[in-house]
Scaffold this motif. Structure first.
Motif, PDB file in Angstrom:
ATOM      1  N   LEU A 157       0.829  -1.202   0.000  1.00 29.25           N
ATOM      2  CA  LEU A 157       0.000   0.000   0.000  1.00 29.25           C
ATOM      3  C   LEU A 157       0.867   1.257   0.000  1.00 29.25           C
ATOM      4  O   LEU A 157       1.825   1.362   0.766  1.00 29.25           O
ATOM      5  CB  LEU A 157      -0.907   0.018   1.235  1.00 29.25           C
ATOM      6  N   ALA A 158       0.510   2.189  -0.847  1.00 31.30           N
ATOM      7  CA  ALA A 158       1.218   3.469  -0.871  1.00 31.30           C
ATOM      8  C   ALA A 158       0.888   4.269   0.378  1.00 31.30           C
ATOM      9  O   ALA A 158      -0.130   4.044   1.034  1.00 31.30           O
ATOM     10  CB  ALA A 158       0.812   4.264  -2.117  1.00 31.30           C
ATOM     11  N   ARG A 159       1.771   5.208   0.715  1.00 34.18           N
ATOM     12  CA  ARG A 159       1.518   6.104   1.847  1.00 34.18           C
ATOM     13  C   ARG A 159       1.644   7.549   1.395  1.00 34.18           C
ATOM     14  O   ARG A 159       2.493   7.868   0.556  1.00 34.18           O
ATOM     15  CB  ARG A 159       2.492   5.794   2.989  1.00 34.18           C
ATOM     16  N   TRP A 160       0.785   8.361   1.959  1.00 36.03           N
ATOM     17  CA  TRP A 160       0.729   9.769   1.580  1.00 36.03           C
ATOM     18  C   TRP A 160       1.041  10.662   2.777  1.00 36.03           C
ATOM     19  O   TRP A 160       0.663  10.361   3.912  1.00 36.03           O
ATOM     20  CB  TRP A 160      -0.665  10.127   1.064  1.00 36.03           C
ATOM     21  N   LEU A 161       1.705  11.749   2.488  1.00 28.56           N
ATOM     22  CA  LEU A 161       1.951  12.776   3.487  1.00 28.56           C
ATOM     23  C   LEU A 161       0.783  13.758   3.413  1.00 28.56           C
ATOM     24  O   LEU A 161       0.514  14.327   2.344  1.00 28.56           O
ATOM     25  CB  LEU A 161       3.266  13.486   3.174  1.00 28.56           C
ATOM     26  N   CYS A 162       0.075  13.963   4.530  1.00 21.03           N
ATOM     27  CA  CYS A 162      -1.168  14.737   4.499  1.00 21.03           C
ATOM     28  C   CYS A 162      -1.232  15.784   5.608  1.00 21.03           C
ATOM     29  O   CYS A 162      -0.613  15.641   6.667  1.00 21.03           O
ATOM     30  CB  CYS A 162      -2.379  13.804   4.652  1.00 21.03           C
ATOM     31  N   ALA A 163      -2.032  16.798   5.339  1.00 23.10           N
ATOM     32  CA  ALA A 163      -2.369  17.819   6.335  1.00 23.10           C
ATOM     33  C   ALA A 163      -3.754  18.339   5.987  1.00 23.10           C
ATOM     34  O   ALA A 163      -4.266  18.107   4.888  1.00 23.10           O
ATOM     35  CB  ALA A 163      -1.345  18.950   6.329  1.00 23.10           C
ATOM     36  N   SER A 164      -4.369  19.041   6.918  1.00 20.78           N
ATOM     37  CA  SER A 164      -5.691  19.608   6.639  1.00 20.78           C
ATOM     38  C   SER A 164      -5.545  20.947   5.920  1.00 20.78           C
ATOM     39  O   SER A 164      -4.515  21.621   6.043  1.00 20.78           O
ATOM     40  CB  SER A 164      -6.461  19.813   7.939  1.00 20.78           C
ATOM     41  N   PRO A 165      -6.556  21.373   5.152  1.00 15.72           N
ATOM     42  CA  PRO A 165      -6.509  22.705   4.524  1.00 15.72           C
ATOM     43  C   PRO A 165      -6.309  23.821   5.551  1.00 15.72           C
ATOM     44  O   PRO A 165      -5.592  24.783   5.291  1.00 15.72           O
ATOM     45  CB  PRO A 165      -7.864  22.802   3.830  1.00 15.72           C
ATOM     46  N   ALA A 166      -6.932  23.663   6.722  1.00 14.87           N
ATOM     47  CA  ALA A 166      -6.793  24.693   7.760  1.00 14.87           C
ATOM     48  C   ALA A 166      -5.349  24.784   8.246  1.00 14.87           C
ATOM     49  O   ALA A 166      -4.818  25.882   8.473  1.00 14.87           O
ATOM     50  CB  ALA A 166      -7.729  24.380   8.931  1.00 14.87           C
ATOM     51  N   TYR A 167      -4.702  23.614   8.395  1.00 16.92           N
ATOM     52  CA  TYR A 167      -3.304  23.633   8.838  1.00 16.92           C
ATOM     53  C   TYR A 167      -2.421  24.297   7.789  1.00 16.92           C
ATOM     54  O   TYR A 167      -1.557  25.111   8.110  1.00 16.92           O
ATOM     55  CB  TYR A 167      -2.824  22.203   9.098  1.00 16.92           C
ATOM     56  N   VAL A 168      -2.642  23.946   6.519  1.00 19.92           N
ATOM     57  CA  VAL A 168      -1.828  24.537   5.453  1.00 19.92           C
ATOM     58  C   VAL A 168      -2.055  26.045   5.385  1.00 19.92           C
ATOM     59  O   VAL A 168      -1.108  26.816   5.179  1.00 19.92           O
ATOM     60  CB  VAL A 168      -2.147  23.861   4.102  1.00 19.92           C
TER      61      VAL A 168
END
Length: 336
Positions: free
Chosen positions: A174-185
């Motif tokens: 399974l691939a893994r993604w680096l994520c954040a919320s729009p509010a955090y960005v």
């Protein structure tokens, strides 16, 4: 029907498939004794079967010596045909048996907590499995203890990690993604390169041996992150994702756990071109029931569910940001 054809048909009707089976063992092993041992019968029974078969065929099939068996020309022909016939009979019996023997009984499934499968199994796979196979009851567990995964009463155990536990096989990658919320960005700024991560809040799962658990920490095995420490440690992937959605920080999540949130705009994918080592899931069967219909059915349904999620179209990362440039701190002119 002509006389020759009638005689051949009569011999076929009289053929004892068990005699043919015993002959193929003798022919392959070149030994009456070895065939008897393999089949678990007396050597005299092997001899009688061969004699009946030779009488039926009307020709010698074997030349017996004191040390070994040598096939006659007819014996060689029958050996090749016999092996193929036995193979086809076995396949047919197995196929019909599978049609008759529907999955049933109790099925115990144990998943490593750092595999992040609880939600996928509980919301998607298990309801479909239980609806399809009414004769099966399921015991479902998630654990952080490796010993529990190897309990003898566990039918299907799924672990994560780059190495395969003894006796296991790779189940799916399974691939893994680096994520954040729009509010955090919007609050902290978009991550434009690897160096930017050192200035951001990192969410990771806790691990006793390292600063990062296998489920989240492989991103930080890169040399550039040797001194990087998380702002927050949490002991499960679902909790890390929840905090990520709430804008607490950046998390590295298996694709199947965050794809829907990215599509819905709850999360955005950061640095999509970053080469993050994928998450390997391994499967093994401590109860030794890998061939049981219920075990095979659940394993294949889970594999199909995860593979389907991984094969869905890639998302447009920048389109999923949906953030007004005016809300971004600092200079955003370099953001594409």
């Amino acid at each position: 029907m002509q006389d020759g054809e009638a005689a051949t048909q009569n011999r076929a009707d009289l053929l004892d498939l068990n005699d043919l089976r015993i002959f193929t063992y003798v022919a392959v092993l070149y030994s009456f004794s070895a065939a008897a041992d393999e089949l678990g019968i007396h050597k005299s029974s092997v001899s009688r079967s061969i004699m009946r078969l030779e009488t039926l065929m009307g020709t010698p099939l074997l030349n017996r010596t004191t040390r070994k068996v040598k096939l006659t020309r007819a014996g060689n022909v029958l050996k090749d045909r016999g092996v193929e016939i036995m193979k086809r009979i076995g396949e047919t019996i197995g196929y019909v048996g599978e049609l008759r023997l529907a999955p049933q009984g109790e099925l115990t499934i144990c998943m490593a907590a750092d595999a992040g499968l609880e939600e996928q199994v509980q919301q998607s796979v298990l309801p479909r499995f239980l609806e399809r196979y009414e004769g099966v009851s399921v015991v479902l567990r998630s654990t952080a203890q490796k010993a529990e995964l190897r309990s003898e009463n566990v039918d299907i155990a799924i672990s994560s990690g780059p190495t395969h536990p003894p006796g296991s096989s790779r189940f799916v990658v399974l691939a893994r993604w680096l994520c954040a919320s729009p509010a955090y960005v919007a609050r902290r700024g978009i991550v434009q390169n690897l160096d930017d991560l050192s200035m951001h809040e990192i969410i990771a799962t806790n691990d006793r041996e390292t600063h990062f658990a296998p489920g989240l920490g492989n991103l930080f095995e890169l040399e550039i992150f040797k001194d990087l420490r998380p702002r927050l440690n949490i002991d499960n992937l679902a909790g890390a994702r929840h905090l990520c959605v709430q804008g607490v920080g950046i998390a590295c999540l298996p694709e199947h756990m965050c794809r829907a949130q990215v599509r819905q705009g709850e999360l955005v994918r950061l640095l999509p071109d970053l080469d993050i080592r994928p998450l390997d899931l391994n499967v093994f069967y401590p109860s030794k029931r890998s061939a049981a219909p219920a075990v095979r059915a659940f394993t294949e349904l889970l594999r199909a569910s995860l593979s389907s999620a991984a094969a869905s179209p890639a998302l447009d990362t920048q389109a999923s940001l949906n953030i007004d440039a005016a809300d971004m701190p600092g200079d955003t002119s370099t953001v594409s």
